[in-house]
Design a protein around this motif. Structure first.
Motif, PDB file in Angstrom:
ATOM      1  N   UNK A  11       0.844  -1.209   0.000  1.00 19.96           N
ATOM      2  CA  UNK A  11       0.000   0.000   0.000  1.00 19.96           C
ATOM      3  C   UNK A  11       0.875   1.253   0.000  1.00 19.96           C
ATOM      4  N   UNK A  12       1.882   1.249   0.859  1.00 24.57           N
ATOM      5  CA  UNK A  12       2.735   2.439   0.961  1.00 24.57           C
ATOM      6  C   UNK A  12       3.635   2.588  -0.261  1.00 24.57           C
ATOM      7  N   UNK A  13       4.066   1.464  -0.866  1.00 24.92           N
ATOM      8  CA  UNK A  13       4.858   1.597  -2.094  1.00 24.92           C
ATOM      9  C   UNK A  13       4.002   2.250  -3.187  1.00 24.92           C
ATOM     10  N   UNK A  14       2.744   1.830  -3.275  1.00 24.64           N
ATOM     11  CA  UNK A  14       1.853   2.401  -4.289  1.00 24.64           C
ATOM     12  C   UNK A  14       1.580   3.883  -4.006  1.00 24.64           C
ATOM     13  N   UNK A  15       1.366   4.224  -2.743  1.00 26.72           N
ATOM     14  CA  UNK A  15       1.153   5.638  -2.384  1.00 26.72           C
ATOM     15  C   UNK A  15       2.395   6.457  -2.720  1.00 26.72           C
ATOM     16  N   UNK A  16       3.569   5.922  -2.380  1.00 31.27           N
ATOM     17  CA  UNK A  16       4.822   6.636  -2.646  1.00 31.27           C
ATOM     18  C   UNK A  16       5.005   6.845  -4.141  1.00 31.27           C
ATOM     19  N   UNK A  17       4.686   5.819  -4.925  1.00 34.45           N
ATOM     20  CA  UNK A  17       4.827   5.873  -6.391  1.00 34.45           C
ATOM     21  C   UNK A  17       3.935   6.970  -6.980  1.00 34.45           C
ATOM     22  N   UNK A  18       2.697   7.066  -6.481  1.00 34.09           N
ATOM     23  CA  UNK A  18       1.770   8.084  -6.991  1.00 34.09           C
ATOM     24  C   UNK A  18       2.218   9.483  -6.549  1.00 34.09           C
ATOM     25  N   UNK A  19       2.567   9.608  -5.283  1.00 35.48           N
ATOM     26  CA  UNK A  19       2.967  10.915  -4.732  1.00 35.48           C
ATOM     27  C   UNK A  19       4.200  11.448  -5.456  1.00 35.48           C
ATOM     28  N   UNK A  20       5.166  10.550  -5.707  1.00 35.71           N
ATOM     29  CA  UNK A  20       6.430  10.926  -6.341  1.00 35.71           C
ATOM     30  C   UNK A  20       6.241  11.508  -7.746  1.00 35.71           C
ATOM     31  N   UNK A  21       5.155  11.084  -8.411  1.00 33.34           N
ATOM     32  CA  UNK A  21       4.930  11.563  -9.775  1.00 33.34           C
ATOM     33  C   UNK A  21       4.405  12.987  -9.814  1.00 33.34           C
ATOM     34  N   UNK A  22       3.952  13.482  -8.656  1.00 36.54           N
ATOM     35  CA  UNK A  22       3.339  14.806  -8.632  1.00 36.54           C
ATOM     36  C   UNK A  22       4.426  15.865  -8.426  1.00 36.54           C
ATOM     37  N   UNK A  23       4.512  16.846  -9.326  1.00 41.34           N
ATOM     38  CA  UNK A  23       5.578  17.849  -9.213  1.00 41.34           C
ATOM     39  C   UNK A  23       5.526  18.660  -7.910  1.00 41.34           C
ATOM     40  N   UNK A  24       4.392  18.612  -7.202  1.00 40.70           N
ATOM     41  CA  UNK A  24       4.328  19.332  -5.917  1.00 40.70           C
ATOM     42  C   UNK A  24       5.150  18.637  -4.835  1.00 40.70           C
ATOM     43  N   UNK A  25       5.556  17.407  -5.101  1.00 43.73           N
ATOM     44  CA  UNK A  25       6.367  16.680  -4.125  1.00 43.73           C
ATOM     45  C   UNK A  25       7.842  17.009  -4.349  1.00 43.73           C
ATOM     46  N   UNK A  26       8.458  17.710  -3.386  1.00 46.66           N
ATOM     47  CA  UNK A  26       9.887  18.000  -3.498  1.00 46.66           C
ATOM     48  C   UNK A  26      10.706  16.849  -2.938  1.00 46.66           C
ATOM     49  N   UNK A  27      10.355  16.447  -1.718  1.00 47.16           N
ATOM     50  CA  UNK A  27      11.130  15.409  -1.050  1.00 47.16           C
ATOM     51  C   UNK A  27      10.145  14.433  -0.424  1.00 47.16           C
TER      52      UNK A  27
END
Ligand code: AMP
Ligand code: GLY
Length: 420
Positions: A11-27
């Motif tokens: 679940x967290x790998x999938x959340x991380x994968x989606x979040x990482x694709x969003x340019x609003x995510x810096x770190x």
């Protein structure tokens, strides 16, 4: 934005994968994470059920937004502690997390909200519980009241099975979770899961899914955390989803707000559907695992915007951009799961798998050892794919499963059979 995500599963790998694709995510930092997550984000060791430790970590790392994956930190009040420190956090308070942490609490809320669900009795001693079982007869469902890692539910097809389950629970088979017991009417029908974001006031549906809880082909054998899932769930038509919102979700949210404990986060609404009527089976206060994997595969980067709007109480203005697509995830588990299984077997072939917006191998229970990926849990990998049809998603997911070289693992070959 600097984002901290708590959890370590698929679940967290999938959340991380989606979040990482969003340019609003810096770190992006994931705590504690796993070997797959480490390939796309920083991982940090952190006691994730200790709100004070999480708050201090956020301070040290200039975290702007915290996403809480699993139920345990929510039930332990980590979201409360973070919000007390002025941190923006996605996930309900401990009081609101009782919708998952206590089955009798959920039943009481359903009564107050007039939400359709199974008839029930709530017991604190074995004799009264057994008298209820004898009066109602089988089939009947016996549930430990508290969190029991998905194991505290016995669907008893005979009266003697139900009586034995009552004795087991009151004699401590599920620890403190079984000190109180809920006994429910057995509901027939088809199950589906409905995922809704709630910001305390507004609700926003973000997808439907169906999972396969039994370990064996044809939905046989012992229950697991879930062996595969697909989205959307064809049984949950728009009409039924609207009915579930109107009769179950919105009245529940209104009742929580009325009690001074508004719910903020994702609500996993487990439904039983029969003759065009949805009834509530259970709430979970987090994304399902592996249901989250198919939802993230379909939502992609917008998942971050939606969770952020939810945490900021802006759901009224949020919109989901739907594609007419389908997704499937197949769980690859260690031989023996859900019983005893070996840890440490080496998994090969992962480097050759495609990583695109149509296919991803999410890690659920892996770690890295001497440069190799090894299995470190029962559910180990979630091969997840998207397609224009469920058949196309299925073909892609199973092609990935076949390409993984892991003799000590197994998977079901019939995920999605109901819908296909
Ligand atoms: P729960 O943890 O409450 O979701 O229960 C686990 C599983 O047990 C559900 O997904 C259902 O398949 C089954 N179950 C729970 N409650 C009932 C019920 N009242 N009637 C029929 N099946 C149930
Ligand atoms: N897959 C079921 C759950 O996450 O509870």
């Amino acid at each position: 934005m600097n984002i901290l995500l708590l959890g370590s599963g698929g679940r967290e790998h999938a959340l991380a994968w989606a979040v990482k694709q969003n340019p609003k995510c810096d770190r992006l930092i994931v705590a504690p994470g796993n070997a797959g997550i480490a390939q796309i984000a920083e991982c940090a060791a952190l006691e994730i059920e200790n709100g004070g430790a999480v708050a201090a970590f956020c301070d040290e790392n200039a975290i702007d937004f915290v996403i809480i994956g699993p139920e345990a930190p929510l039930a332990a009040g980590v979201a409360d502690r973070l919000r007390d420190s002025g941190l923006l956090c996605f996930g309900p308070s401990a009081e609101a997390a009782r919708l998952e942490a206590s089955k009798s609490f959920t039943k009481e809320i359903c009564d107050a909200a007039n939400a359709p669900t199974a008839g029930y009795g709530h017991f604190t001693d074995a004799e009264a519980a057994k008298a209820y079982v004898r009066a109602e007869g089988a089939p009947i469902v016996v549930k430990a009241d508290g969190l029991a890692a998905g194991k505290g539910v016995i669907v008893a097809m005979t009266e003697s099975e139900a009586l034995a389950a009552v004795d087991d629970m009151f004699s401590g088979a599920f620890g403190g979770a079984g000190a109180e017991v809920v006994i429910e009417e057995f509901m027939e029908g088809e199950e589906a899961s409905f995922f809704v974001l709630c910001d305390g006031e507004d609700v926003l549906p973000i997808g439907t899914a169906q999972d396969h809880k039994r370990v064996g082909e044809g939905d046989t054998g012992p229950n697991t955390g879930g062996m595969g899932a697909y989205s959307p769930a064809p049984v949950l038509t728009d009409t039924l989803a609207e009915k579930a919102l109107a009769e179950i979700v919105r009245p529940t949210m209104a009742e929580m707000a009325k009690r001074g404990t508004p719910y903020q986060g994702v609500l996993y609404v487990g439904l039983m559907i029969q003759d065009g009527q949805p009834r509530l089976v259970e709430y979970n206060v987090r994304f399902g695992d592996p249901e989250c994997q198919v939802l993230m595969m379909r939502l992609g980067a917008q998942a971050l915007d939606l969770m952020h709007a939810c945490a900021e109480g802006r759901l009224a203005e949020a919109r989901v951009n739907w594609a007419e697509d389908h997704a499937m995830t197949v769980v690859m588990a260690a031989d023996g799961y859900p019983g005893a299984y070996q840890k440490g077997s080496v998994i090969k072939g992962l480097d050759d798998l495609a990583e695109t917006s149509f296919e991803m191998c999410f890690h659920a229970g892996t770690s890295e050892k001497d440069g190799c990926i090894v299995a470190s849990g029962g559910r180990v990998l979630n091969v997840t794919a998207r397609g224009a049809s469920l058949q196309e998603a299925r073909d892609r997911a199973y092609a990935m499963a076949e390409a993984v070289d892991w003799p000590e693992g197994f998977y079901r070959s019939d995920i999605g059979w109901r819908a296909l």
